[in-house]
Design a protein around this motif. Structure first.
Motif, PDB file in Angstrom:
ATOM      1  N   UNK A 163       0.845  -1.224  -0.102  1.00 28.32           N
ATOM      2  CA  UNK A 163      -0.037   0.024   0.198  1.00 28.32           C
ATOM      3  C   UNK A 163       0.821   1.321   0.011  1.00 28.32           C
ATOM      4  N   UNK A 164       0.424   2.244  -0.790  1.00 30.74           N
ATOM      5  CA  UNK A 164       0.843   3.688  -0.363  1.00 30.74           C
ATOM      6  C   UNK A 164      -0.286   4.105   0.658  1.00 30.74           C
ATOM      7  N   UNK A 165       0.119   4.388   1.887  1.00 28.01           N
ATOM      8  CA  UNK A 165      -0.679   4.409   3.036  1.00 28.01           C
ATOM      9  C   UNK A 165      -1.025   6.150   3.264  1.00 28.01           C
ATOM     10  N   UNK A 166      -0.005   7.034   2.787  1.00 30.22           N
ATOM     11  CA  UNK A 166      -0.129   8.311   3.039  1.00 30.22           C
ATOM     12  C   UNK A 166       0.541   9.107   2.235  1.00 30.22           C
ATOM     13  N   UNK A 167       0.023  10.154   1.873  1.00 31.15           N
ATOM     14  CA  UNK A 167       0.528  11.347   1.039  1.00 31.15           C
ATOM     15  C   UNK A 167       0.575  12.784   2.000  1.00 31.15           C
ATOM     16  N   UNK A 168       1.569  13.495   1.396  1.00 29.92           N
ATOM     17  CA  UNK A 168       1.593  14.762   2.066  1.00 29.92           C
ATOM     18  C   UNK A 168       2.073  15.819   1.060  1.00 29.92           C
ATOM     19  N   UNK A 169       1.296  17.198   0.808  1.00 25.10           N
ATOM     20  CA  UNK A 169       1.994  18.144  -0.168  1.00 25.10           C
ATOM     21  C   UNK A 169       2.708  19.284   0.574  1.00 25.10           C
ATOM     22  N   UNK A 170       3.631  19.583   0.201  1.00 28.30           N
ATOM     23  CA  UNK A 170       4.481  20.637   0.780  1.00 28.30           C
ATOM     24  C   UNK A 170       3.651  22.158   0.628  1.00 28.30           C
ATOM     25  N   UNK A 171       3.081  22.655   1.690  1.00 26.19           N
ATOM     26  CA  UNK A 171       2.447  23.796   1.527  1.00 26.19           C
ATOM     27  C   UNK A 171       2.909  25.018   0.890  1.00 26.19           C
ATOM     28  N   UNK A 172       4.314  25.079   0.986  1.00 27.63           N
ATOM     29  CA  UNK A 172       4.996  26.156   0.540  1.00 27.63           C
ATOM     30  C   UNK A 172       6.010  25.957  -0.967  1.00 27.63           C
TER      31      UNK A 172
END
Length: 614
Positions: free
Chosen positions: A557-566
C-alpha cells in the motif's frame, strides 16, 4: 515481503458609443437627477450641427462586443472606484452619462452605513420615514422603493434591518428602546420563533457577551457593511450592483480557466493578459529522492506549515523529522513503545503531537526534539490506542481521539490540563479542526461523520454513511471536508449542509487505512495513496483523474501522502515498503541544489538519489 498496512479497527462596437462620431458636451453629474432607471444622466444641452436640432431622446447605445454597453460602463466605473481612481471614475461617469447606482440606492447605502434605520426602510420599501423630531428628511418626499429580485421575502429584509437596530440599542445599553423594537417591530414580522427567543435572551447580556452570542462585531465594526451586503442580494442587480462586481467577475474568469487546466499548479495567480494553461512538465511527476530511514511501514506523514520539515511515523516506534532543504534527519523521537499511527504539527511548527498504539500522545518541542508533554488519560485495557489529534488554530490547545476508554475525544491545554471531554459512545477514527476555529469534524469507526461547533463544543449534526471512513481533512477556507472512504471513493463535502460536492474514484481501498489530502498551490488538487502501491491525483474542481504514479514496491500500500504547503512542486508518499518518496518536477530547483551538495560532499548523502529515474 507480505504487505500488512494499518488495518481498520473492526467491529462589434463603436469606439465611444455615440452615433456618427458626435460628442456630448461635458457636464457634471447631478446627484439627484432622474435618468433612465436612475443610472443615465442625459446631457443638459447637445450641440447643433448644420442647423439641425438633435433629437431629445437618447440614442440606443451600441453593444460592446456583444455586451450591454451600460452594464460594462457601470462596472468599469465601480471598478475604478474600487481601485482608488475616483477622478477617473467621475470622468467616465460624466462622459458616458451613466452612474454606478441611482440616487435612491446611494441614499439607501448611506442610511444603512450611518444607522438611520427608519430612513433605510423608507428608501428600501417606499414608505415615508417616521418623523423623529422635525427637520427636512433627505428622503425628499415620496419614494417608490427599490426593485427586488423575484420571490424576495420583504418581511425577512425588514427583520434583518430591525435586528441590527435592536442589537445596536443593546450594545449602547438602551434597553427600553431595545425592548420596544423587539415587541413592536420584530415580533409582528412573525419570523422563526427560535430567532426571537435568542434575541430576547440577549437583553441580559453584557456588550461583550452580546457580540459573542450574536456573532456580531458591533455598530463600529463591519456589521453594517455585512448587513448591506446581505440586503443587496435581494435588490435587483440592475439597480444596485453587488460590491466589487468587476473583481468577482475576474475571479470567475480565472476559476473557469483553472477548472479547465488539468495540471494547474502555479505558485502565482494566473495572469489576465493571456489564456491560462499549465505545462505537464512543470508538475511533480518524478521521484527525486527515496528516504529509507523508517524501520517499518510508513502510516503517517506531514510537512510543517513553513515547508521546512517533514515528519514521518508508522509501524516502528520512532518518529523522524527531516530537514526538507537537505532531507537529512533532524530528530529521531524514540519515547513511544508501540506503533505511532498519527502526527500533527502545531500552527507555529514549534511543537509536534504524536499518537501511538501505546495509548499515549506525546507533544514534542521541535527545535530541540525533546518530549515536553505526555497524555496517557486514554489508558484502557485491550488493544488499540490513540488514533488522531488536531491543533486549535491558536496553538494553545489540541484535541485527541481514541478508539476506547472514557476519554475518546478530549480537548487539552498545552500544559496537559484537560479542558473538555466529549462523552461520546463511538470510536474516533480521525478528527480535524477548521482553520477558522469554528468547527470540528470527527469520523468514527461506526461510519459516522459528526460535526461540532468547536467554540461551544455542541454537536451540530451527524450523518451515517454506508461505508467505513479512514481520514478527514478540512480545506483552508474552512468550507469543505475531504473524506476518504473504504469503498475506493473520496468525497468532497460542504461542511455547512453536508452536500456532496464531488466524488473522486479510481484508487483501491478496502482493508487498510489510506490517508488522502488536498494538494497543489491553491488546494486545487486531491491526492491519495492506494492499496495497489500507486499514487492518484485528481483535479479538485472537475474531478478528473489526471495522474496515476508508480514508484513504491508492489504488492503493498501507499498509506499516506503529503503536499508541501510552500512548494507546490513537491509532495511526499509513504508506503508498506518502509520508504518515503519525494516527488517533484523535471529539473526542479531542489534537484539542482541536491546535485551540487552531493558533488561538493558525497559523504553527506545517506539516502538514495533518484534524479536519474523516469
Amino acid at each position: 515481503m507480505t504487505a500488512q498496512g494499518m488495518r481498520f479497527q473492526q467491529d462589434a462596437s463603436t469606439s465611444n458609443g455615440t452615433p456618427n462620431g458626435s460628442k456630448h458636451s461635458e457636464h457634471h453629474t447631478q446627484p439627484f437627477s432622474n435618468g433612465t432607471n436612475g443610472h443615465s444622466n442625459a446631457p443638459e444641452k447637445l450641440p447643433q450641427k448644420n442647423g439641425v436640432h438633435p433629437p431629445t431622446a437618447r440614442a440606443t447605445p451600441q453593444p460592446f462586443y456583444g455586451h450591454d454597453r451600460e452594464e460594462v460602463t457601470r462596472l468599469i466605473i465601480q471598478g475604478l472606484d474600487d481601485l482608488g481612481y475616483h477622478g477617473a471614475a467621475n470622468t467616465l461617469s460624466r462622459e458616458s452619462g451613466y452612474e454606478v447606482e441611482s440616487p435612491g440606492v446611494a441614499l439607501f447605502r448611506h442610511a444603512v452605513l450611518q444607522g438611520d434605520w427608519s430612513e433605510a426602510e423608507a428608501l428600501l420599501f417606499g414608505s415615508e420615514p417616521a418623523d423623529e423630531g422635525g427637520g427636512v428628511s433627505i428622503h425628499n418626499g415620496h419614494h417608490q422603493g427599490l426593485r427586488f429580485v423575484e420571490g424576495v421575502d420583504q418581511d425577512q429584509l425588514r427583520f434583518l434591518l430591525r435586528k441590527q437596530k435592536y442589537l445596536e440599542l443593546l450594545e449602547s445599553k438602551d434597553l427600553g428602546r431595545a425592548l420596544m423594537v423587539l415587541r413592536q417591530e420584530l415580533t409582528p414580522l412573525q419570523q422563526e420563533r427560535s430567532q426571537l427567543q435568542q434575541l430576547s435572551s440577549m437583553l441580559v447580556n453584557t456588550p461583550d457577551g452580546l457580540k459573542k452570542e450574536a456573532q456580531w462585531d458591533g455598530a463600529t465594526g463591519q456589521s453594517r457593511h455585512i448587513l448591506l451586503q446581505e440586503l443587496s442580494k435581494s435588490i435587483s442587480p440592475s439597480v444596485m450592483i453587488p460590491e466589487h462586481r468587476l473583481a468577482d467577475l475576474l475571479d470567475q474568469v480565472k476559476k473557469n480557466q483553472i477548472s479547465h487546466c488539468l495540471y494547474h499548479n502555479p505558485s502565482r495567480s494566473p495572469s489576465l493578459f493571456a489564456d491560462h494553461i499549465c505545462d505537464r512538465s512543470q508538475f511533480p511527476l518524478r521521484t527525486v529522492l527515496e528516504l529509507g530511514q523508517n524501520a517499518g511501514e510508513v502510516w503517517a506523514m506531514e510537512f510543517s506549515h513553513d515547508g521546512r520539515m517533514l515528519a514521518t511515523s508508522g509501524q516502528a516506534t520512532d518518529v523522524l523529522i527531516y530537514d526538507t532543504n537537505t532531507f537529512q534527519v533532524l530528530h529521531r523521537l524514540t519515547e513511544h513503545t508501540d506503533h505511532v499511527a498519527y502526527l500533527a504539527w502545531s500552527p507555529d511548527d514549534r511543537r509536534l503531537i504524536t499518537c501511538s498504539h501505546d495509548k499515549t500522545a506525546r507533544v514534542w518541542d521541535t527545535p530541540s526534539g525533546q518530549c515536553i508533554l505526555k497524555i496517557d488519560h486514554h489508558n484502557h485495557p485491550g488493544p488499540g490506542g490513540l488514533t488522531a489529534a488536531a491543533w486549535s488554530p491558536d496553538g494553545q490547545s489540541f484535541v485527541t481521539g481514541s478508539l476506547h476508554g472514557n476519554h475518546r475525544l478530549c480537548l487539552w491545554g498545552i500544559d496537559g490540563e484537560q479542558l473538555h471531554n466529549w462523552e461520546v459512545d463511538y470510536r474516533v477514527q480521525d478528527c480535524a479542526i477548521s482553520p477558522n476555529g469554528k468547527r470540528m469534524v470527527v469520523i468514527s469507526s461506526e461510519s459516522q461523520i459528526i460535526v461540532y461547533d468547536y467554540e461551544t463544543h455542541a454537536e451540530e449534526y451527524s450523518i451515517l454513511l454506508k461505508s467505513q471512513m479512514t481520514c478527514v481533512n478540512i480545506s483552508q477556507d474552512s468550507q469543505h471536508m475531504l473524506i476518504n472512504m473504504a469503498n475506493s471513493e473520496i468525497q468532497l463535502i460542504k461542511i455547512d449542509n453536508a452536500e456532496i460536492v464531488k466524488r473522486y474514484m479510481g484508487q483501491q481501498q478496502g482493508q487498510f487505512v489510506i490517508r488522502s489530502t488536498f494538494g497543489g498551490a491553491d488546494q486545487n488538487l486531491i491526492i491519495s495513496g492506494s492499496e495497489d502501491a500507486r499514487v492518484y491525483i485528481w483535479h479538485k474542481e472537475n474531478g478528473t483523474l489526471i495522474e496515476t504514479l508508480e514508484g513504491h514496491q508492489s504488492p503493498g500500500c501507499v498509506n499516506v501522502v503529503a503536499w508541501n504547503p510552500t512548494d507546490p512542486c513537491m509532495f511526499a508518499s509513504g508506503g508498506d515498503d518502509h520508504k518515503v518518496r519525494i516527488w517533484s518536477k523535471e529539473n526542479s530547483d531542489f534537484q539542482t541544489k541536491r546535485r551540487n551538495r552531493i558533488s561538493a560532499n558525497p559523504s553527506t548523502s545517506s539516502f538514495r538519489d533518484n534524479t536519474g529515474r523516469g
